[in-house]
Every structure is written in C-alpha cells, then in structure tokens.
Design an enzyme around this catalytic site. Sequence first.
Site, mmCIF file in Angstrom:
data_model
loop_
_atom_site.group_PDB
_atom_site.id
_atom_site.type_symbol
_atom_site.label_atom_id
_atom_site.label_comp_id
_atom_site.label_asym_id
_atom_site.label_seq_id
_atom_site.Cartn_x
_atom_site.Cartn_y
_atom_site.Cartn_z
ATOM 1 N N HIS A 273 0.812 -1.212 0.000
ATOM 2 C CA HIS A 273 0.000 0.000 0.000
ATOM 3 C C HIS A 273 0.847 1.265 0.000
ATOM 4 O O HIS A 273 1.919 1.289 0.598
ATOM 5 C CB HIS A 273 -0.909 0.017 1.233
ATOM 6 N N LEU A 293 -1.647 0.160 20.867
ATOM 7 C CA LEU A 293 -3.030 -0.337 20.956
ATOM 8 C C LEU A 293 -3.223 -1.194 22.208
ATOM 9 O O LEU A 293 -4.233 -1.089 22.904
ATOM 10 C CB LEU A 293 -3.367 -1.129 19.678
ATOM 11 N N ALA A 296 -3.456 0.862 25.218
ATOM 12 C CA ALA A 296 -4.744 1.577 25.311
ATOM 13 C C ALA A 296 -5.880 0.649 25.735
ATOM 14 O O ALA A 296 -7.001 1.088 25.957
ATOM 15 C CB ALA A 296 -5.078 2.208 23.969
ATOM 16 N N GLY A 297 -5.562 -0.671 25.853
ATOM 17 C CA GLY A 297 -6.590 -1.597 26.344
ATOM 18 C C GLY A 297 -7.213 -2.454 25.261
ATOM 19 O O GLY A 297 -8.133 -3.225 25.536
ATOM 20 N N ALA A 298 -6.734 -2.306 24.033
ATOM 21 C CA ALA A 298 -7.284 -3.139 22.959
ATOM 22 C C ALA A 298 -6.759 -4.562 23.098
ATOM 23 O O ALA A 298 -5.690 -4.782 23.673
ATOM 24 C CB ALA A 298 -6.879 -2.574 21.608
#
Length: 606
Positions: A273, A293, A296-298
């Site tokens: 890409h 991520l 951040a709790g993902a």
Amino acid sequence: MSILANKDTRVVIQGGQAGVNAARRMAEFCYLIKRPLNVEAFVYPPDAGKSNEIPYGSGLIAIPVYKSIAEATKHHPTLNTSLVYIGADRAMKGGMEALDDSHIKVVSMITEGVPEKDAKILGAHARKLGKVFNGPSSIGIISAGACRLGVIGGAFDNLVLSKLYREGSFGVITKSGGLSNEIIWICSQFADGITTAIGIGGDAYPGTDYVSYLEMFENDPQTKAVVIVGEMGGDLEERAAEWYGAKKRRVKLIAVVSGFCQESLPKGMKFGHAGAKEGMKGEGSARSKSDALKKAGALVPPTFGALGPAIKETYQDLLKSGQVKEPVEPAMLPRLPKTVEEAMKADEVMVSPLIRTTISDDRGDEPCYDGYPASELINKGYEIPHVIGLLWDKRLISKQEAEIIKRIMMLSADHGPCVSGAYATILAACAGIGLSQSVAAGMIMIGPRFGGAVTDAGRFFKYAVDSKMSVDEFLAYMKKNHGPVPGIGHRVKSLRNPDKRVKELVGYVKSLNIKTPCLDFALEVEKITSVKKDNLILNVDGTMAAVLVDIGFPVDSLNGFFILSRTIGLIGHWVDQKRQDSRLIRLFDYLVNYAAPKRREVPPLK
Ligand code: Q5B
C-alpha cells in the site's frame, strides 16, 4: 443498526464499466437480502441519456446514466451516497462534484493512484461539510443484511459463507481490500458476523481514519466490538489507540497490525500500500503501533492466526454477559440464478439447441472445418478448394478435384464491367455506396439469367442423365415443363464468337480421362441448340454445372461456385471505382427509348 450504509442508502455510481461491474455485485447482495437494488443512477457523461442494464435475480434492471451528479439527484432526490469509479486524473473533480451536492452525504472512492494532495483536499472538504469521504483506494463498505457499497464481500457464495445476509455484532475497519473479506469471514466463523465493514484504503492520506469510524461504531448499539487491521506507516493506528485509551469505551477493540516482517527485512523495502511506509526510529512500525493499541486496552493477538480465537473469546464474553444472543439462521436463502452457460457446465440443465451444424466448430483455439483444424490444413498443403469441399460437401476432395475447382473459380472470377452483376456494383460504387452493399447490389443480379443458372443447369442435366433421356427427349421435356435450358445460351458468345473459358474448362476436364456423363450430355445438347441459333451454346454456367455434378458436388451448392468467384470480381470493380473517385452515374436520355405517351393536357378531375 449499522453505520454509513443502511437500508435507506440510495446510490449513484460515478464512472463507466468498472462502476457497472460494481453495481452488478451490489445487485447480487440486494438479491441475497431480498431488497430492491440500491443503485439508482450512474453519472458518466459519454453515456448520458443511455442506461446500464444490471442483472438482478433472473431479470435485468435498467439504471439511467446522467451527465452530472446534479442531474442525477434532480431526477432521484433520494440519492444520498456516491461511489466514485473514475480514473485517478479526474477522480478529484468527480469526488468534489459529489461532495458539493446537498443530497450526497457519503462519498466512497475506489480509484487508486489519486494524488496525495487531491486526497487531502477531498478529505478536508468532506470534513468541512460534515460529510464522509471514504477512500481513495477503498474496496467499499458493507453493512450485513442492509447495504453493500462497492465490491467488498466478494462473490455471491462468499457473501453467503460470510453470513452477510444478516446482522452480527462486530464492526470491521481495514486498510486492505483483500483482508477486509478475510476479516468479515473470520467474524462470521468465530462469532456472529459483522454489522458494518469498511475498507478505508491503503493510501497515505485516507479521507477518513479509524477514529472517525470508531466513534460511529461506539454510537451504534448493535456493534459490540470492532476489529481493526492496521499496517506499518502513518499514525492512524496510534490515533485509534489514543482514542480508545482516552476514556472507557462501550465497544471492545480488537486490533492486528501487519508488517512485523519489516524487522527482519532489509531497510527501505517497498510494501503493497502507498501508506505502508517505514517509520523513522521505530515510529509507525507494526510493533510500536501494536504496543500503543495494547497499552490503550485493545485486545491485540500476537499473530494474525490468533485473531480468530481472540474474536471468539470476545464473542463468548458478549454471549455470557447477555449483550448478544446466538443468531437464528434463515431456513432458506435466495440462490443466485445461474447463467445458462454455468448451469450447463454443472450438468444441471439440458437446452434444446436452436440450430444444428454439421460443418464447422470454432469453440477451440481455431476453426475446424468438418473436424480438420484450419492451420493443419494449411500446413499440410491444402488450399481454398479443399476448404470449399469440406464446408460445402463435407469431404476432403482430391488434388485433381481441387485443381478443377481452382480453374473454375479463376475462369469465372470476372467478366468485365458490362455484365449485370458488375454493372450494378459499379452503379452503386459511383453512388457512394459502401463495399458490402455495392457487392450485394451486384450479387442480387445473380439469378436465372445471369450467373445463377448453375444450380438449375446441374439439376436438369443430372435429371436427364439419371433418367437416361435422349437430347431430343430432354429438350422436349424442358420446353414443355420449364422453358429455356439453364446453362445454354449467351448474350454475346456464340459459335462464331466462342467462349474461351468454356473451351478451356472442357479441354482440361476431358484431358483428365475421368467419367463426365453430365458434361458429355450438355455438349450433346449444345450441338442441337446451337444449330437452331448460334448463341445457344453451352455457357459458362452450364459447363461449371456439368463438371461439378460429375465430380460429385451437391446440386444445391452449385450456384455457390459462381457467387464465390464472382465476388472477387465485384470487389475488384468497387475498389476500382473508389480508386478513381468516380462520379454519380445518371443514364443519358439518348440511351432511353421514351416510349411513353407524348405530353398532353390533364383532364378536369371527375
Ligand atoms: N433461347 C443467357 O439470352 C440468355 C435459350 C433458348 C433454349 C435456352 C439466355 C438464357 C439460360 C440461362 C443461362 C447464364 C439470357 C448465362 C452468364 C455469365 C456470363 C454473362 C456474360 C458472365 C441469353 C432468344 C431466343 C429465344 C429463346 C431462345 C434463349 N436461351 N432456347 N434454351 N437456354 N439462358 N444463363 O440472348 O425462338 O427467338 O423466341 O436465358 O444459362 O450469365 O458474360 O454476359 O460470365 O458474366 O437475351 O457469361 O440464353 O436471348 O432470351 O432473347 O432468347 O433464344 O427462346 O427463341 P438472349 P433471349 P425465339 S452465362
């Protein structure tokens, strides 16, 4: 519920054939979910005023094409979404046109290679207007059971396998078009499927980022979790992490970031890409994005393979907490009607053929004449007469027969400009008529008096020979039942002015010492008729006929020999007139015998 694309989405597609293909895919989805086609219009100035026919089930729906978005929305005021399938050089203008129309709220652009500055302008313009600009390079957006925008989701079977006919609980946001289908499928196999899946495109400056869509999913009560698939380069994933970590969110976030391989690969490698660029000092790398991520709790599975189980775990939690219920699958789903070709291939139908052919077949890589491949015939020394033999009489004629046919064709290819056929072609050519019509005009002249007596001559000579008639019996029979003997008589050739073509052909065939009962009979007929009048000689039609019957050609094919060879001459006459830039022909008065009554007074009307 779903985001961006729902049951009220009405679509205009900007672009030509690629847009039509997308509309076909969208129609398949509409058919699956038993809803009317959501594409109402196309905008493609070259085809404005026409319509594109889109298959829907076993029928076709005509969708009008307009020259502008304004015209499309004027006629279809419910339009609210535009899909841009325009080339990279004009995509920006098309996207702007759609965004500036008050009816259009969402614009999704598939176009690849859009200049980054154009993409930035489009994104900023959409934000200013409070609209959504998705893409460029977007595979599209799909809301299960509600709406498909573009080709996202893949082929019909894949739509069914991915359970896109009904809503699930997972949102999906990907950069990669290909991966979007895969994640949709994983969600349907490890959980209850998706609400909406969005391909944002892999460009460096997508019009809309993860955060904008995460906000939308957060506000969509049906979406319980969102799967994002990121990749190295840019900072969209970091911004998603910031958004997710900023406060307690209702939706669960599951994220995978591709591009860890970058750590083992040489520096400076290019990735698929445009946006997948290497970051400096680890910034923008797959690892730093994943870490952000996670922090951040993902839920960030360690590998792509662990994504399915992670989705499953999340789904089980949602089930346990009662936030979702196991979906009820429909008993029956519509099946996309197969084309006749597909059904035949699958041995599902038997179609009565409309026509039957016994001479040729072009379904392979080259035509086969009566089974023989054309190239093989050429390479083994066969010639045009052999092709005639195969196509007209379904047999591989001998070298000797081929030579006779070749001579027949050479002798009858043309007979000057004054004969009916050539004259008609010349008249047409001088009137500016095109080649095929002018040749057809000459062709129309071929009939019982000119050139088209070959078949009947062959038929009657053969009849006389088969019936063992004497020449006198034959002439009496013809006079009583049919009139002039076809193949006998010529307008200018006579005993005193013999037709050299006939002499040449008869001489050659006789020199071969083959049996020629028809030719012998025709020559006997000539002996009698030419005594009566010296132009009643065996003419070229009659000679060809007798010889061709003698070598076994079917009577009904015989006129074909004159038609075929004289076409060579007719084409020659047309080209000749064209080359000379000939003027329109008008017959001179002195060539007309005006035998009509002299001018006289018109009596009063009674
Ligand atoms: N009479 C060819 O006629 C022509 C008779 C006959 C007995 C006959 C005429 C005819 C049969 C058809 C035929 C092919 C129309 C000709 C060709 C290709 C070409 C052309 C080119 C090329 C000529 C005068 C008197 C009458 C008739 C009698 C005529 N034909 N009797 N059997 N076959 N032939 N067509 O000269 O007593 O005076 O009343 O129809 O085979 O098309 O080069 O031009 O390569 O392009 O106009 O060679 O023969 O004579 O019709 O005024 O008749 O002869 O009964 O007798 P004419 P008509 P009577 S080859």
